[in-house]
Design a protein around this motif. Structure first.
Motif, PDB file in Angstrom:
ATOM      1  N   GLU A 160      96.255  16.022 -47.305  1.00 34.57           N
ATOM      2  CA  GLU A 160      95.549  15.131 -46.382  1.00 34.57           C
ATOM      3  C   GLU A 160      96.325  14.961 -45.075  1.00 34.57           C
ATOM      4  O   GLU A 160      97.557  14.890 -45.084  1.00 34.57           O
ATOM      5  N   GLN A 161      95.575  14.877 -43.968  1.00 31.27           N
ATOM      6  CA  GLN A 161      96.239  14.826 -42.661  1.00 31.27           C
ATOM      7  C   GLN A 161      96.359  13.417 -42.088  1.00 31.27           C
ATOM      8  O   GLN A 161      97.368  13.078 -41.480  1.00 31.27           O
ATOM      9  N   HIS A 162      95.302  12.607 -42.294  1.00 26.89           N
ATOM     10  CA  HIS A 162      95.293  11.308 -41.643  1.00 26.89           C
ATOM     11  C   HIS A 162      96.522  10.486 -42.038  1.00 26.89           C
ATOM     12  O   HIS A 162      96.874  10.407 -43.211  1.00 26.89           O
ATOM     13  N   HIS A 163      97.172   9.876 -41.035  1.00 30.91           N
ATOM     14  CA  HIS A 163      98.390   9.087 -41.238  1.00 30.91           C
ATOM     15  C   HIS A 163      99.548   9.916 -41.788  1.00 30.91           C
ATOM     16  O   HIS A 163     100.557   9.351 -42.197  1.00 30.91           O
ATOM     17  N   ASN A 164      99.394  11.224 -41.824  1.00 31.80           N
ATOM     18  CA  ASN A 164     100.518  12.025 -42.298  1.00 31.80           C
ATOM     19  C   ASN A 164     101.258  12.710 -41.167  1.00 31.80           C
ATOM     20  O   ASN A 164     102.045  13.623 -41.374  1.00 31.80           O
ATOM     21  N   TRP A 165     100.984  12.213 -39.929  1.00 32.82           N
ATOM     22  CA  TRP A 165     101.812  12.626 -38.814  1.00 32.82           C
ATOM     23  C   TRP A 165     103.212  12.115 -39.098  1.00 32.82           C
ATOM     24  O   TRP A 165     103.414  11.081 -39.722  1.00 32.82           O
ATOM     25  N   LYS A 166     104.197  12.839 -38.638  1.00 34.84           N
ATOM     26  CA  LYS A 166     105.556  12.624 -39.134  1.00 34.84           C
ATOM     27  C   LYS A 166     106.495  11.926 -38.163  1.00 34.84           C
ATOM     28  O   LYS A 166     106.357  12.024 -36.949  1.00 34.84           O
ATOM     29  N   TYR A 167     107.449  11.237 -38.787  1.00 38.69           N
ATOM     30  CA  TYR A 167     108.669  10.793 -38.117  1.00 38.69           C
ATOM     31  C   TYR A 167     109.777  11.145 -39.102  1.00 38.69           C
ATOM     32  O   TYR A 167     109.682  10.786 -40.281  1.00 38.69           O
ATOM     33  N   ILE A 168     110.765  11.898 -38.697  1.00 38.48           N
ATOM     34  CA  ILE A 168     111.800  12.316 -39.656  1.00 38.48           C
ATOM     35  C   ILE A 168     113.197  11.987 -39.128  1.00 38.48           C
ATOM     36  O   ILE A 168     113.443  12.019 -37.927  1.00 38.48           O
ATOM     37  N   ARG A 169     114.085  11.663 -40.050  1.00 39.07           N
ATOM     38  CA  ARG A 169     115.471  11.361 -39.670  1.00 39.07           C
ATOM     39  C   ARG A 169     116.404  11.787 -40.805  1.00 39.07           C
ATOM     40  O   ARG A 169     116.053  11.697 -41.981  1.00 39.07           O
ATOM     41  N   PHE A 170     117.600  12.214 -40.421  1.00 36.63           N
ATOM     42  CA  PHE A 170     118.647  12.383 -41.423  1.00 36.63           C
ATOM     43  C   PHE A 170     119.368  11.048 -41.574  1.00 36.63           C
ATOM     44  O   PHE A 170     119.724  10.412 -40.579  1.00 36.63           O
ATOM     45  N   GLY A 171     119.561  10.617 -42.798  1.00 41.41           N
ATOM     46  CA  GLY A 171     120.219   9.342 -43.055  1.00 41.41           C
ATOM     47  C   GLY A 171     121.732   9.508 -43.101  1.00 41.41           C
ATOM     48  O   GLY A 171     122.253  10.625 -43.024  1.00 41.41           O
ATOM     49  N   PRO A 172     122.448   8.387 -43.266  1.00 37.96           N
ATOM     50  CA  PRO A 172     123.912   8.433 -43.368  1.00 37.96           C
ATOM     51  C   PRO A 172     124.356   9.254 -44.579  1.00 37.96           C
ATOM     52  O   PRO A 172     125.481   9.740 -44.619  1.00 37.96           O
ATOM     53  N   ASP A 173     123.449   9.439 -45.554  1.00 35.26           N
ATOM     54  CA  ASP A 173     123.770  10.227 -46.743  1.00 35.26           C
ATOM     55  C   ASP A 173     123.481  11.716 -46.549  1.00 35.26           C
ATOM     56  O   ASP A 173     123.605  12.501 -47.493  1.00 35.26           O
ATOM     57  N   GLY A 174     123.107  12.113 -45.335  1.00 29.31           N
ATOM     58  CA  GLY A 174     122.841  13.525 -45.068  1.00 29.31           C
ATOM     59  C   GLY A 174     121.505  14.005 -45.587  1.00 29.31           C
ATOM     60  O   GLY A 174     121.194  15.194 -45.539  1.00 29.31           O
ATOM     61  N   LYS A 175     120.697  13.064 -46.094  1.00 23.38           N
ATOM     62  CA  LYS A 175     119.378  13.458 -46.616  1.00 23.38           C
ATOM     63  C   LYS A 175     118.320  13.299 -45.528  1.00 23.38           C
ATOM     64  O   LYS A 175     118.463  12.476 -44.616  1.00 23.38           O
ATOM     65  N   LEU A 176     117.238  14.056 -45.671  1.00 23.47           N
ATOM     66  CA  LEU A 176     116.148  14.007 -44.710  1.00 23.47           C
ATOM     67  C   LEU A 176     115.083  13.037 -45.222  1.00 23.47           C
ATOM     68  O   LEU A 176     114.536  13.209 -46.313  1.00 23.47           O
ATOM     69  N   TYR A 177     114.799  12.007 -44.415  1.00 19.20           N
ATOM     70  CA  TYR A 177     113.843  10.960 -44.786  1.00 19.20           C
ATOM     71  C   TYR A 177     112.498  11.254 -44.142  1.00 19.20           C
ATOM     72  O   TYR A 177     112.423  11.478 -42.927  1.00 19.20           O
TER      73      TYR A 177
END
Lengths: 201, 401
Positions: free
Chosen positions: B167-184
């Protein structure tokens, strides 16, 4: 059908002539003229006098909202909206030139529809439009606003074609809101809507 | 028993809606939950702009900030700009909507120039991590290794590893790497208001950088478009958009704090400070729901959230949050269209919100001149603020008066 094809060929020839004219007169253009942008002749060769199209599958531009025209021109230039007839036409145009074209055509007066109305189809389309809330975004007089196009008086064949495109080919550069709005409608529903909107006065 | 009845009702509703699909197609995602009282409403999502806005038309002179702060145009000509990421060498990468481009902005100290890294993606967001640019669209994940040294590097396609839902709606992204090196990565609800079609929506996840070891860390999150980690506690704080079509002033958008993983933030049953949904009902709708640190205004469209850790701004701003509010569409009179500063205790108590950047909206005429969306802190402590509507990025700095 034949006359429409002849029209199409005529419009391509006119467009080519206009392009030639433009190229040879490019140097004579002055930046200060507030008149129509130089490319207008190229557009109206197909989109009709003042942007009121006389070719069934070519949309009218007259009176379309400025943002709508701007955005469509960008989508077409960037290849996000694929329209074979428009291919290459906008390649050399920068954003300010597209904005100038949008300003020009949004300020033109849309011609009043003159086609013959099939009252039964018209009424079906009217009822369906009311039910589908088309006027919510496109406004109750279907004159459009912002990114949402004017539907009143648009070419019937183009409206039907365009709605089918939305319904069947959701994709990049195509508005998912509009695709979702037409989801599940049958071809004859779209034809009813197109007839009503094209003849809406 | 009650649950069984509710489930049965839902099944009947689904069956019914399928049976009448031919004559009454489902409304588009953004119109779901629109009651008959709203049928005549002319409210519709605000138009994005795909053309570049000339500098002379940017609203920079209209912007108002507290004394000592200044906003100036940092870069422009990148339509639809949203979240920004900065590389070690100082290149700024920006995702966009509409044209689906990722821009790379270079700064020679005097002026900024931009180029398109990739285009025709479905609303891509960006992050920079260990020399690689990560680009995530709704349906694609790309990694550009060593892009600073090799501008034309071909991307590694990581899409299959991330198992993205359709599904596309509201699945536009914002991504960040956290202090733990993981991708959120957030996965929004694919509707205005609905029972989720499958459980892979309305949640925040984290992955290892290569897409492995996926973990759902929070649920009931309708549409978060911004998060950051508290500088002291390292807890993640995030913004979340409230649902539409319940009227001008309810329910409010949220600022949430995730004190641990596994929490439920309420969607679709419970909104804002504990408002049970009138359409998607559940007994004790707000039981077990983590309520927000503070509400942020109905329909305001809370976007980027940034904890300020720089030294340029006065001491009172240290560890305070800046939050951009993109501005409303589902409201009779527009609201938001600003950046606010929020101060709160580390445990989430005593949150206070004050205006920081205003002037994007003319309240008298209801016209807006820009839509502020994301903030990024520069090494000197200045903040960059992106404006999705005009495709410009502003630099906000402070000097003692």
């Amino acid at each position: 059908m034949r006359s429409s094809r002849a029209e199409k060929i005529k419009c391509r020839v006119l467009a080519a002539a206009a392009l030639l004219f433009l190229t040879s007169h490019a140097a004579a253009q002055t930046a200060s003229t507030p008149a129509a942008p130089p490319q207008v002749a190229l557009c109206t060769a197909c989109h009709g006098p003042n942007g009121n199209s006389q070719i069934p599958l070519t949309p009218s531009l007259a009176g379309q909202p400025k943002v709508f025209i701007e955005n469509q021109l960008v989508l077409i230039r960037e290849g996000l909206r694929d329209i074979p007839q428009m291919k290459g036409m906008l390649d050399t145009l920068k954003d300010p030139e597209l904005v100038a074209l949008a300003n020009h055509f949004s300020a033109q007066t849309p011609a009043k529809p003159t086609g013959s109305i099939n009252q039964e189809v018209f009424e079906r389309g009217k009822a369906l439009s009311a039910k589908m809330l088309c006027g919510s975004c496109h406004l109750p007089d279907y004159s459009g606003r912002q990114q949402m196009p004017r539907l009143a008086g648009q070419n019937e064949a183009f409206l039907a074609y365009s709605m089918k495109q939305f319904r069947d080919h959701a994709g990049l550069g195509r508005d998912t809101v509009m695709s979702a709005s037409l989801f599940g409608l049958k071809d004859n529903d779209l034809a009813d809507l197109a007839h009503f909107l094209a003849n809406y006065k | 028993m009650k649950n069984r009845i509710a489930l049965c009702g839902a099944l009947i509703a689904v069956g019914l809606s399928q049976a009448i699909a031919q004559t009454a197609p489902p409304p588009p995602a953004w119109q779901q939950g629109r009651g008959t009282d709203q049928a005549a409403s002319p409210l519709a999502p605000v138009a994005g702009k795909l053309t570049a806005t000339p500098v002379s038309e940017l609203p920079i002179d209209k912007l108002k900030l507290p004394a000592g702060f200044k906003a100036e145009v940092w870069s422009h000509g990148t339509p639809g700009v949203r979240a920004m990421a900065r590389s070690e060498s100082g290149k700024v990468y920006v995702g966009s909507r509409g044209l689906g481009r990722v821009y790379e902005i270079s700064d020679n100290g005097k002026e900024r120039t931009s180029r398109i890294v990739v285009d025709k993606l479905n609303q891509p967001a960006v992050a920079f991590h260990k020399g690689s640019l990560y680009v995530m669209a709704i349906d694609k994940v790309l990694r550009f290794d060593g892009i600073e040294q090799n501008p034309n590097v071909a991307p590694v396609d990581l899409t299959a590893k991330f198992n993205l839902p359709p599904e596309q709606h509201h699945n536009w992204k914002y991504i960040r790497f956290g202090p733990d090196g993981k991708l959120y990565v957030p996965f929004g609800a694919p509707c205005n208001i609905c029972e989720l079609p499958t459980q892979e929506y309305a949640q925040l996840r984290r992955y290892d950088a290569d897409g492995s070891n996926m973990e759902v860390i929070g649920r009931g999150i309708r549409n978060t478009q911004g998060f950051d980690w508290h500088p002291v506690t390292q807890e993640i704080w995030f913004t979340d958009h409230g649902r539409d079509w319940l009227g001008d002033d309810t329910p409010a958008d949220e600022l949430n704090r995730m004190s641990k993983t596994g929490l439920n933030f309420g969607f679709p049953y419970c909104h804002a400070n504990g408002i049970a949904d009138p359409d998607v009902k559940k007994d004790k709708a707000c039981e077990g729901v983590t309520l927000p640190v503070t509400t942020m205004g109905a329909h305001a469209a809370v976007m980027g959230l940034h904890f300020y850790t720089g030294n340029m701004f006065p001491a009172e701003y240290k560890n305070a949050m800046f939050i951009a509010r993109k501005g409303s569409w589902n409201r009779t009179k527009k609201s938001g269209y600003d950046v606010v500063m929020v101060k709160a205790n580390a445990d989430g108590t005593n949150a206070q919100m004050t205006p920081f950047v205003t002037g994007f909206l003319d309240e008298k005429t209801d016209d807006f001149f820009g839509r502020p969306v994301y903030l990024m802190q520069m090494p000197d402590g200045a903040l960059l603020l992106s404006d999705e509507q005009t495709g410009a990025i502003y630099r906000i700095s402070y000097a003692k008066q």
